[in-house]
Design a protein around this motif. Structure first.
Motif, PDB file in Angstrom:
ATOM      1  N   HIS A   7       0.831  -1.558  -0.206  1.00 13.31           N
ATOM      2  CA  HIS A   7       0.113  -0.455   0.106  1.00 13.31           C
ATOM      3  C   HIS A   7       0.953   1.551  -0.003  1.00 13.31           C
ATOM      4  CE1 HIS A   7      -3.909  -2.113   0.264  1.00 13.31           C
ATOM      5  NE2 HIS A   7      -2.866  -3.015   1.411  1.00 13.31           N
ATOM      6  N   THR A   8       1.237   1.859  -1.064  1.00 12.70           N
ATOM      7  CA  THR A   8       1.483   3.088  -1.142  1.00 12.70           C
ATOM      8  C   THR A   8       1.094   4.541  -0.928  1.00 12.70           C
ATOM      9  OG1 THR A   8       2.832   2.113  -3.070  1.00 12.70           O
ATOM     10  CG2 THR A   8       3.290   4.697  -3.021  1.00 12.70           C
ATOM     11  N   SER A   9       1.224   4.631   0.428  1.00 12.41           N
ATOM     12  CA  SER A   9       1.223   6.233   0.498  1.00 12.41           C
ATOM     13  C   SER A   9       1.303   7.215  -0.666  1.00 12.41           C
ATOM     14  CB  SER A   9       1.342   6.007   1.627  1.00 12.41           C
ATOM     15  OG  SER A   9       0.794   7.224   2.602  1.00 12.41           O
ATOM     16  N   ILE A  10       0.221   7.851  -1.359  1.00  8.29           N
ATOM     17  CA  ILE A  10       0.842   9.135  -1.768  1.00  8.29           C
ATOM     18  C   ILE A  10      -0.439  10.262  -0.823  1.00  8.29           C
ATOM     19  CG2 ILE A  10       0.066  10.175  -4.050  1.00  8.29           C
ATOM     20  CD1 ILE A  10       2.247   7.663  -3.965  1.00  8.29           C
ATOM     21  N   PRO A  11       0.598  11.609  -0.617  1.00  7.84           N
ATOM     22  CA  PRO A  11      -0.141  12.227   0.168  1.00  7.84           C
ATOM     23  C   PRO A  11      -1.565  12.830  -1.193  1.00  7.84           C
ATOM     24  CG  PRO A  11       1.726  12.539  -0.091  1.00  7.84           C
ATOM     25  CD  PRO A  11       1.524  11.972  -1.249  1.00  7.84           C
ATOM     26  N   ALA A  32       0.524   7.758 -11.926  1.00 13.15           N
ATOM     27  CA  ALA A  32       0.768   9.133 -12.712  1.00 13.15           C
ATOM     28  C   ALA A  32       1.410   9.575 -11.159  1.00 13.15           C
ATOM     29  CB  ALA A  32      -0.514   9.461 -13.092  1.00 13.15           C
ATOM     30  N   LEU A  33      -0.077   9.569 -10.096  1.00 11.14           N
ATOM     31  CA  LEU A  33       0.387  10.106  -8.934  1.00 11.14           C
ATOM     32  C   LEU A  33       1.894  10.051  -7.935  1.00 11.14           C
ATOM     33  CD1 LEU A  33      -3.079  10.247  -7.498  1.00 11.14           C
ATOM     34  CD2 LEU A  33      -2.067  11.944  -7.900  1.00 11.14           C
ATOM     35  N   THR A  34       2.545   9.189  -8.376  1.00  7.51           N
ATOM     36  CA  THR A  34       3.805   8.523  -7.640  1.00  7.51           C
ATOM     37  C   THR A  34       4.784   9.698  -8.336  1.00  7.51           C
ATOM     38  OG1 THR A  34       2.888   6.430  -7.264  1.00  7.51           O
ATOM     39  CG2 THR A  34       5.191   7.497  -6.898  1.00  7.51           C
ATOM     40  N   PHE A  35       4.910   9.993  -9.893  1.00  3.17           N
ATOM     41  CA  PHE A  35       5.336  10.529 -10.155  1.00  3.17           C
ATOM     42  C   PHE A  35       5.633  11.990  -9.812  1.00  3.17           C
ATOM     43  CE2 PHE A  35       6.650  13.349 -14.022  1.00  3.17           C
ATOM     44  CZ  PHE A  35       7.894  12.657 -14.199  1.00  3.17           C
ATOM     45  N   ILE A  36       3.735  12.862  -9.562  1.00  2.00           N
ATOM     46  CA  ILE A  36       4.015  14.298  -9.505  1.00  2.00           C
ATOM     47  C   ILE A  36       4.530  14.221  -7.784  1.00  2.00           C
ATOM     48  CG2 ILE A  36       2.363  16.226  -8.860  1.00  2.00           C
ATOM     49  CD1 ILE A  36       3.007  15.328 -11.846  1.00  2.00           C
ATOM     50  N   LYS A  52       7.959  -0.243 -12.374  1.00  4.56           N
ATOM     51  CA  LYS A  52       7.357  -1.109 -11.667  1.00  4.56           C
ATOM     52  C   LYS A  52       5.164  -0.753 -12.143  1.00  4.56           C
ATOM     53  CE  LYS A  52       4.992  -0.258  -6.922  1.00  4.56           C
ATOM     54  NZ  LYS A  52       5.367   0.268  -5.524  1.00  4.56           N
ATOM     55  N   HIS A  53       5.553   0.586 -12.482  1.00  2.60           N
ATOM     56  CA  HIS A  53       4.231   1.787 -13.259  1.00  2.60           C
ATOM     57  C   HIS A  53       3.545   1.205 -14.703  1.00  2.60           C
ATOM     58  CE1 HIS A  53       4.114   3.009  -9.130  1.00  2.60           C
ATOM     59  NE2 HIS A  53       4.765   3.342  -9.280  1.00  2.60           N
ATOM     60  N   LEU A  54       4.916   0.761 -15.475  1.00  6.00           N
ATOM     61  CA  LEU A  54       4.217   0.603 -16.759  1.00  6.00           C
ATOM     62  C   LEU A  54       4.999  -0.901 -17.015  1.00  6.00           C
ATOM     63  CD1 LEU A  54       5.180   4.667 -17.657  1.00  6.00           C
ATOM     64  CD2 LEU A  54       3.331   3.375 -18.124  1.00  6.00           C
ATOM     65  N   VAL A  55       6.234  -0.740 -16.937  1.00 11.31           N
ATOM     66  CA  VAL A  55       5.896  -2.164 -17.843  1.00 11.31           C
ATOM     67  C   VAL A  55       5.976  -3.644 -17.127  1.00 11.31           C
ATOM     68  CG1 VAL A  55       8.319  -3.425 -18.428  1.00 11.31           C
ATOM     69  CG2 VAL A  55       8.936  -1.077 -18.217  1.00 11.31           C
ATOM     70  N   VAL A 149       3.712  10.043 -18.917  1.00  8.27           N
ATOM     71  CA  VAL A 149       3.406  10.227 -17.528  1.00  8.27           C
ATOM     72  C   VAL A 149       1.535  10.995 -18.456  1.00  8.27           C
ATOM     73  CG1 VAL A 149       2.397  11.781 -15.594  1.00  8.27           C
ATOM     74  CG2 VAL A 149       5.130  11.251 -16.547  1.00  8.27           C
ATOM     75  N   LEU A 150       1.366  12.063 -18.519  1.00  4.92           N
ATOM     76  CA  LEU A 150       0.232  12.235 -19.343  1.00  4.92           C
ATOM     77  C   LEU A 150      -0.990  11.016 -19.267  1.00  4.92           C
ATOM     78  CD1 LEU A 150       0.551  15.901 -21.393  1.00  4.92           C
ATOM     79  CD2 LEU A 150      -0.898  15.395 -19.080  1.00  4.92           C
ATOM     80  N   SER A 151      -0.452  10.080 -20.982  1.00  5.87           N
ATOM     81  CA  SER A 151      -1.132   9.188 -21.155  1.00  5.87           C
ATOM     82  C   SER A 151      -1.547   8.359 -19.966  1.00  5.87           C
ATOM     83  CB  SER A 151      -0.348   7.583 -21.998  1.00  5.87           C
ATOM     84  OG  SER A 151       0.799   7.547 -20.702  1.00  5.87           O
ATOM     85  N   LEU A 152      -1.216   8.255 -18.915  1.00  2.00           N
ATOM     86  CA  LEU A 152      -1.629   7.350 -18.299  1.00  2.00           C
ATOM     87  C   LEU A 152      -2.905   8.454 -16.938  1.00  2.00           C
ATOM     88  CD1 LEU A 152       2.453   7.113 -15.483  1.00  2.00           C
ATOM     89  CD2 LEU A 152       0.810   5.541 -16.914  1.00  2.00           C
TER      90      LEU A 152
END
Ligand SMILES: [Zn+2]
Length: 208
Positions: A7-11, A32-36, A52-55, A149-152
């Motif tokens: 469970h990743t915690s993203i603010p 996307a939120l992780t990147f931002i 982790k998020h795309l491949v 990132v925008l594609s996400l």
């Protein structure tokens, strides 16, 4: 078989039940939120984010380089000398991050400019995901980081447009994004006052 659940915690993750509801796949939004929120500022960190998020979800092949706007491509591969391109890579990440946030800000009323969604569709960076109402990202590995990132975001917005029309908040001053208008309005953040005139909930754009 053990199930590894992390469970990743993203603010900025919305606490609204619609995001965590089991039937919705919101992995693209989480990526996307992780990147931002935690921009990967080194080649290994960025390579790890891609992996982790795309491949791993099967949305994209592993990129060997990244680029944004007019920057020269920076290598992500294991053969890249450690730290050599770090300033260039950080510039690419910052530029991509800013372009993504500016696109989200443009999506807000009154502009409600969603051209980046049609651009993602026309560019083949998103595709239907089985269910006709759902989309998933499918960027090519040689595309600009901002477009990836925008594609996400595009995949998640195309799948859940009403959610964004009702909850997306982008601070006019610092571009911080959130999904809880009750906190600082739709155009503010904890540090900046919202813009009074457009601090309203909207569900759809006015007729053309
Ligand atoms: Zn702000």
């Amino acid at each position: 078989m053990r199930q590894a659940v992390s469970h990743t915690s993203i603010p900025t993750l919305p606490s609204t039940p619609s995001l965590v509801a089991g039937e919705h796949d919101r992995r693209a939004l989480l990526a996307a939120l992780t990147f931002i929120d935690k921009p990967p500022r080194s080649a290994p960190a960025l390579a790890g984010w891609f992996e982790k998020h795309l491949v791993r979800p099967g949305w994209m092949r592993r990129p060997t380089h990244v680029t944004e706007a007019f920057s020269l491509p920076v290598s992500l591969g294991p053969s890249a000398p450690a730290g050599a391109d770090e300033p260039e890579l950080q510039e690419i990440v910052e530029a991509a991050r800013y372009r993504v946030l500016a696109s989200l800000r443009a999506l807000m009323p009154p502009a409600a400019d969603d051209r980046f969604l049609s651009a993602a569709i026309a560019g083949g960076r998103v595709r239907r995901a089985g269910n006709p109402a759902l989309w998933e990202p499918c960027p090519r590995e040689d595309e600009q980081l901002g477009d990836i990132v925008l594609s996400l975001f595009a995949a998640d917005i195309l799948s859940h447009r009403e959610f964004y029309d009702a909850y997306l908040c982008v601070c006019k001053t610092c571009l911080r994004i959130d999904f809880d208008p009750s906190r600082s309005g739709r155009t503010g953040c904890p540090e900046h006052e919202p813009t009074a005139t457009i601090n309203v909930m909207r569900r759809s754009r006015p007729p053309a």
